[in-house]
Design a protein around this motif. Structure first.
Motif, PDB file in Angstrom:
ATOM      1  N   ASP A  61      -6.566 -11.193 -14.887  1.00 12.16           N
ATOM      2  CA  ASP A  61      -7.543 -10.726 -13.905  1.00 12.16           C
ATOM      3  C   ASP A  61      -8.226 -11.900 -13.218  1.00 12.16           C
ATOM      4  O   ASP A  61      -8.406 -11.900 -11.989  1.00 12.16           O
ATOM      5  CB  ASP A  61      -8.572  -9.835 -14.592  1.00 12.16           C
ATOM      6  CG  ASP A  61      -9.598  -9.285 -13.615  1.00 12.16           C
ATOM      7  OD1 ASP A  61      -9.197  -8.550 -12.696  1.00 12.16           O
ATOM      8  OD2 ASP A  61     -10.798  -9.610 -13.763  1.00 12.16           O
ATOM      9  N   ALA A  62      -8.585 -12.927 -13.982  1.00  8.84           N
ATOM     10  CA  ALA A  62      -9.246 -14.102 -13.402  1.00  8.84           C
ATOM     11  C   ALA A  62      -8.300 -14.854 -12.470  1.00  8.84           C
ATOM     12  O   ALA A  62      -8.708 -15.321 -11.398  1.00  8.84           O
ATOM     13  CB  ALA A  62      -9.737 -15.024 -14.520  1.00  8.84           C
ATOM     14  N   VAL A  63      -7.031 -14.975 -12.867  1.00  8.71           N
ATOM     15  CA  VAL A  63      -6.038 -15.646 -12.022  1.00  8.71           C
ATOM     16  C   VAL A  63      -5.878 -14.901 -10.701  1.00  8.71           C
ATOM     17  O   VAL A  63      -5.893 -15.501  -9.621  1.00  8.71           O
ATOM     18  CB  VAL A  63      -4.681 -15.735 -12.752  1.00  8.71           C
ATOM     19  CG1 VAL A  63      -3.587 -16.205 -11.789  1.00  8.71           C
ATOM     20  CG2 VAL A  63      -4.779 -16.691 -13.943  1.00  8.71           C
ATOM     21  N   ALA A  64      -5.710 -13.594 -10.776  1.00 17.03           N
ATOM     22  CA  ALA A  64      -5.493 -12.784  -9.574  1.00 17.03           C
ATOM     23  C   ALA A  64      -6.697 -12.843  -8.637  1.00 17.03           C
ATOM     24  O   ALA A  64      -6.550 -12.957  -7.411  1.00 17.03           O
ATOM     25  CB  ALA A  64      -5.181 -11.345  -9.960  1.00 17.03           C
ATOM     26  N   ARG A  65      -7.901 -12.771  -9.212  1.00 11.18           N
ATOM     27  CA  ARG A  65      -9.112 -12.799  -8.381  1.00 11.18           C
ATOM     28  C   ARG A  65      -9.269 -14.139  -7.673  1.00 11.18           C
ATOM     29  O   ARG A  65      -9.610 -14.189  -6.483  1.00 11.18           O
ATOM     30  CB  ARG A  65     -10.345 -12.499  -9.230  1.00 11.18           C
ATOM     31  CG  ARG A  65     -10.528 -11.014  -9.537  1.00 11.18           C
ATOM     32  CD  ARG A  65     -11.859 -10.710 -10.189  1.00 11.18           C
ATOM     33  NE  ARG A  65     -11.913 -11.175 -11.570  1.00 11.18           N
ATOM     34  CZ  ARG A  65     -12.551 -12.262 -11.973  1.00 11.18           C
ATOM     35  NH1 ARG A  65     -13.194 -13.010 -11.104  1.00 11.18           N
ATOM     36  NH2 ARG A  65     -12.547 -12.619 -13.255  1.00 11.18           N
ATOM     37  N   LEU A  66      -9.018 -15.242  -8.394  1.00 11.62           N
ATOM     38  CA  LEU A  66      -9.142 -16.562  -7.770  1.00 11.62           C
ATOM     39  C   LEU A  66      -8.069 -16.751  -6.706  1.00 11.62           C
ATOM     40  O   LEU A  66      -8.340 -17.322  -5.642  1.00 11.62           O
ATOM     41  CB  LEU A  66      -9.038 -17.653  -8.836  1.00 11.62           C
ATOM     42  CG  LEU A  66      -9.285 -19.086  -8.333  1.00 11.62           C
ATOM     43  CD1 LEU A  66     -10.668 -19.209  -7.702  1.00 11.62           C
ATOM     44  CD2 LEU A  66      -9.117 -20.093  -9.465  1.00 11.62           C
TER      45      LEU A  66
END
Length: 351
Positions: free
Chosen positions: A183-188
């Protein structure tokens, strides 16, 4: 090359001063070499009667501006007394170029200045991740740390009910950690408009993270054992995209009703109709074309241009006028190692 950022060049008033040179800073005498390079450029521009204001603005940008690191090139384009483009190039041009003309000289920027892809690099395991975002210049834009639950993340050995509960708990914790990282990878990646995601680390962790990415992020994700290969992967993706453009052009050109043309006559006609999606430039010669009051008013001859309503006629080099027209109609611009009639080809928007 996306030409959106170059639009101010085709709405500015000339004359234009365009310089391209090697600007590497990988030797002890790099500063001295830069001074000598500027003297060479200044002499060439003075011989072409470049405006004093343009020469002064370029001198300040080159000698007082930020330095590159390692092997690099530099591109600067000035309109009147203002420097509108100042870019460090990933690779130095084959030779020093200094040109003063009525239109900006953009082809070396397309050839040597294709920037890297904005991308995200995630160093992951099944517990935590360090995620970094880089822009098209390779500069770090953002960094995020994700820390999950550390225990239990490894499957236990043995049997019985307690074992199965622990096994289930292990899977839950691992999945939760991986989902948080993904989720953090996709958001960034979304926030920084990344065009590539590199997931590095031990194989189980990186594979699990990629599997948890949403479809849009998964489509641009690549696995790697080490984050050091991110630049290589970005270049490979960029080259693959360029190859796709060439294949699209070849395929369309081979069909009678295909969306591609080549040669100055056909390409200028498509530019007048704002029908060019991508302009391909190979090795143009010193042909001259005619332009009107705006860059998109372009044709091989005066009479042809007048027939389209042009009230003023300028004769310009094709290697300047055709790319300027492409930018004016919001077309992409790519340099290709391809045999093209007159050095120009185009993928069209519609028939």
């Amino acid at each position: 090359m996306d030409t959106t950022t170059l639009r101010p060049l085709v709405t500015a008033t000339g004359p234009f001063t365009s310089v391209y040179f090697e600007d590497s800073h990988d030797t002890a005498d790099a500063e001295k070499q830069l001074e000598l390079k500027w003297r060479e450029l200044k002499d060439a521009l003075t011989a072409q009667h470049a405006p004093d204001g343009a020469v002064g603005a370029l001198e300040s940008a080159i000698l007082d501006g930020p330095r590159a690191s390692g092997r690099s090139g530099r591109a600067l384009l000035a309109a009147g007394e203002r420097v509108l483009v100042d870019e460090h190039l990933p690779s130095p041009p084959a030779s020093t170029i200094a040109r003063v003309s009525d239109l900006p000289y953009l082809l070396p920027l397309a050839r040597y200045g294709e920037l890297a892809l904005p991308h995200v690099v995630a160093e992951v395991d099944q517990v935590s991740a360090t995620i970094r975002a880089y822009d098209e210049h390779g500069d770090e834009m953002a960094v995020e740390e994700v820390s999950g639950q550390e225990h239990p993340v490894h499957k236990t050995r043995g049997g019985g009910e307690a074992h199965h509960r622990m096994q289930h708990r292990t899977e839950e914790v691992r999945h939760h950690n991986v989902a948080d990282i993904a989720d953090a990878v996709a958001r960034l990646a979304e926030r920084t408009h990344a065009e590539l995601i590199v997931v590095a680390g031990e194989v189980q962790g990186r594979t699990a993270v990629i599997e948890e990415l949403p479809e849009a992020a998964k489509a641009i994700a690549r696995e790697a054992t080490h984050s050091d290969v991110a630049d290589e992967l970005a270049e490979a993706v960029r080259q693959s995209r360029l190859n796709d453009v060439v294949e699209r052009f070849r395929g369309a050109l081979s069909r009678p009703d295909g969306l591609a043309v080549q040669g100055l006559e056909a390409v200028t006609a498509a530019l007048r109709e704002a029908d060019v999606e991508t302009l391909l430039v190979g090795d143009p010669g010193e042909d001259v074309v005619c332009t009107g009051a705006t860059p998109a008013q372009i044709a091989l001859g005066e009479e042809e241009l007048k027939a389209y309503g042009a009230t003023e006629i300028h004769r310009c080099r094709a290697d300047e006028a055709v790319p300027a027209a492409a930018i004016a109609v919001d077309a992409d611009l790519v340099h290709v190692d391809e045999e093209l009639v007159d050095g120009f080809g185009a993928i069209l928007r519609h028939r």
